[in-house]
Design a protein around this motif. Structure first.
Motif, PDB file in Angstrom:
ATOM      1  N   CYS A  84      26.430  43.167  34.866  1.00 28.56           N
ATOM      2  CA  CYS A  84      25.599  44.349  34.636  1.00 28.56           C
ATOM      3  C   CYS A  84      25.878  44.963  33.271  1.00 28.56           C
TER       4      CYS A  84
ATOM      5  N   LYS B  12      33.932  38.860  43.442  1.00 27.82           N
ATOM      6  CA  LYS B  12      32.489  38.645  43.329  1.00 27.82           C
ATOM      7  C   LYS B  12      31.774  39.924  42.899  1.00 27.82           C
ATOM      8  N   VAL B  13      32.193  41.050  43.467  1.00 34.26           N
ATOM      9  CA  VAL B  13      31.571  42.323  43.088  1.00 34.26           C
ATOM     10  C   VAL B  13      31.966  42.696  41.666  1.00 34.26           C
TER      11      VAL B  13
ATOM     12  N   LYS C  86      29.806  41.071  39.268  1.00 35.38           N
ATOM     13  CA  LYS C  86      28.502  41.720  39.158  1.00 35.38           C
ATOM     14  C   LYS C  86      28.560  42.909  38.198  1.00 35.38           C
ATOM     15  N   ILE C  87      29.691  43.609  38.181  1.00 32.24           N
ATOM     16  CA  ILE C  87      29.863  44.725  37.243  1.00 32.24           C
ATOM     17  C   ILE C  87      29.883  44.206  35.813  1.00 32.24           C
TER      18      ILE C  87
ATOM     19  N   ALA D 145      24.579  50.619  40.858  1.00 33.52           N
ATOM     20  CA  ALA D 145      23.598  49.556  41.058  1.00 33.52           C
ATOM     21  C   ALA D 145      24.093  48.497  42.032  1.00 33.52           C
ATOM     22  N   ASN D 146      25.421  48.412  42.178  1.00 32.44           N
ATOM     23  CA  ASN D 146      26.004  47.417  43.077  1.00 32.44           C
ATOM     24  C   ASN D 146      26.670  48.038  44.299  1.00 32.44           C
TER      25      ASN D 146
ATOM     26  N   CYS E 283      26.594  50.826  36.539  1.00 33.13           N
ATOM     27  CA  CYS E 283      26.676  49.474  37.105  1.00 33.13           C
ATOM     28  C   CYS E 283      27.304  49.503  38.498  1.00 33.13           C
TER      29      CYS E 283
END
Length: 410
Positions: free
Chosen positions: A323, A315-316, A319-320, A67-68, A64
């Motif tokens: 994911c 924010k990141v 996303k993890i 991917a980010n 993950c």
């Protein structure tokens, strides 16, 4: 719920969460942002520090992260140390970017203001079983999501039951009759973990809940009947008196050694059972009557985004978390970890792919979050429950008196 990592933290540590004020604005101390504001690394804290869980979770976190476009800097701690470390980090303003919590602990940590709602980042909560969302919710906002979950069921030794001409019991009367028949020599018919910890409470919940008992008040006829069942099994010798000291791992050891024909346990024991070559089956936990429905407790860990004060990194981090909770990743992790995906569609696919664990898929679909009713007050209720169980099974009090005394305690 694996020992410790699938259950609760020490009550004292949890209680501290409500008393330590957290001043979180601008408190990120984890680094990972460049001068341009681009996030290049994320810190993660969890307690998957052993064996297969450690490897699988690490692999998916890295996947993950890649991917980010960020590196994952992961810190592992023993399960019993996690909450204390989180409190210390909150105080020193060094909370991680992504934090994993055992689901019953989320309420206490969210109440301090240490976590941010996942919906603030556009993370969808659609497609999850109700119990999963209840476990990750505090004051009507979802703060944590669990990629995979678990619960407990009835494991039975096929060879032993076949030789006795017994099929897995479905009712309490059948359980008592079968357990008595299966008890001979050094072999008991049935085993549970009834120790004086939240793990003991976890094992008792299906019997209490399925009979209409409730954690808000355990001094009721419904909970008394459930406790009487366990007490009678010990009294007639169908269940060892030692269950008051056994962990779930101990119960599994007894089962593998052929010293109990049936046990209550979770899917995390499956790898060891496969290695042992015991021919086992899995069935629903027996209920009082055929008209009752088995209600099991929901185990598993939720992933959260702490309020570090670094909005870009939060924010990141979200996303993890998102994911880790994709259907594809849920399914992949579940197959490797012997757990169940928390999204209903993924769980249904898991049941097709791994039919031996269909019982757990069925139970998880309607499993209850332990904090669903009492929220932050759950640890107090859990303590009352295992205190009553101990008192009754050791013969100190009748089931009725044990529950009355425990309910009236602070």
């Amino acid at each position: 719920m694996k020992p410790r990592s699938r259950f609760g933290t020490a009550l004292g540590a949890v209680a501290m969460a409500a008393t330590i004020p957290l001043v979180l604005a601008g408190c990120s101390g984890s680094g990972g942002s460049t001068s341009s504001g681009k996030v290049d690394s994320i810190t993660v804290l969890d307690y998957y520090n052993q064996g297969n869980d450690k490897t699988v979770i690490g692999d998916y976190l890295d996947k993950c992260g890649a991917a980010n476009g960020v590196k994952i800097n992961r810190t592992l701690v023993p399960g019993s140390s996690l909450i204390q470390k989180v409190l210390q980090q909150a105080s020193s303003k060094t909370l991680p970017d992504v934090l994993m919590l055992d689901n019953p602990d989320l309420q206490q940590i969210a109440a301090t203001g240490a976590l941010s709602p996942l919906t603030d980042y556009g993370i969808s909560t659609d497609g999850y079983a109700k119990g999963v969302l209840d476990a990750g919710t505090y004051k009507d906002k979802v703060y944590g999501l669990a990629p995979t979950v678990n619960t407990i069921a009835l494991f039975y030794n096929k060879d032993i039951l076949d030789k006795a001409g017994i099929t897995p019991p479905t009712t309490w009367d059948e359980l008592k009759t079968d357990a008595k028949k299966l008890t001979k020599g050094s072999q008991y018919g049935f085993a549970v973990d009834a120790n004086a910890t939240y793990e003991g409470t976890w094992q008792f919940l299906p019997f209490m809940w399925s009979n209409g008992g409730d954690e808000k008040d355990i001094n009721t006829p419904q909970t008394e009947e459930a406790l009487s069942l366990w007490t009678d099994l010990v009294k007639d010798g169908s269940m060892s008196k030692s269950v008051v000291n056994w962990t779930q791992a101990d119960v599994n050891d007894q089962f593998i050694a052929g010293k109990t024909a049936m046990m209550i346990n979770g899917p995390w024991q499956i790898p060891g059972l496969k290695d042992s070559k015991v021919d086992y089956g899995i069935a629903q936990i027996p209920v009082q009557s055929t008209s009752d429905t088995a209600v099991a407790p929901l185990g598993g860990e939720v992933w959260t985004v702490p309020n570090t004060g670094d909005k870009a990194k939060q924010k990141v981090a979200a996303k993890i978390v998102d994911c880790m909770n994709s259907e594809k990743n849920q399914l992949g992790m579940a197959k490797l970890r012997y757990t169940i995906p928390s999204k209903t569609a993924a769980a249904e696919q898991f049941g097709i792919d791994v039919p031996a664990e269909q019982v757990f898929v069925d139970l998880v679909a309607s499993a209850r979050a332990r904090t669903g009713e009492l929220g932050e007050d759950w640890p107090k209720a859990a303590t009352k429950i295992y205190t009553a169980v101990q008192s009754s099974l050791t013969g100190q009090s009748s089931p009725a008196d044990a529950l009355k005394n425990a309910q009236s305690s602070n």
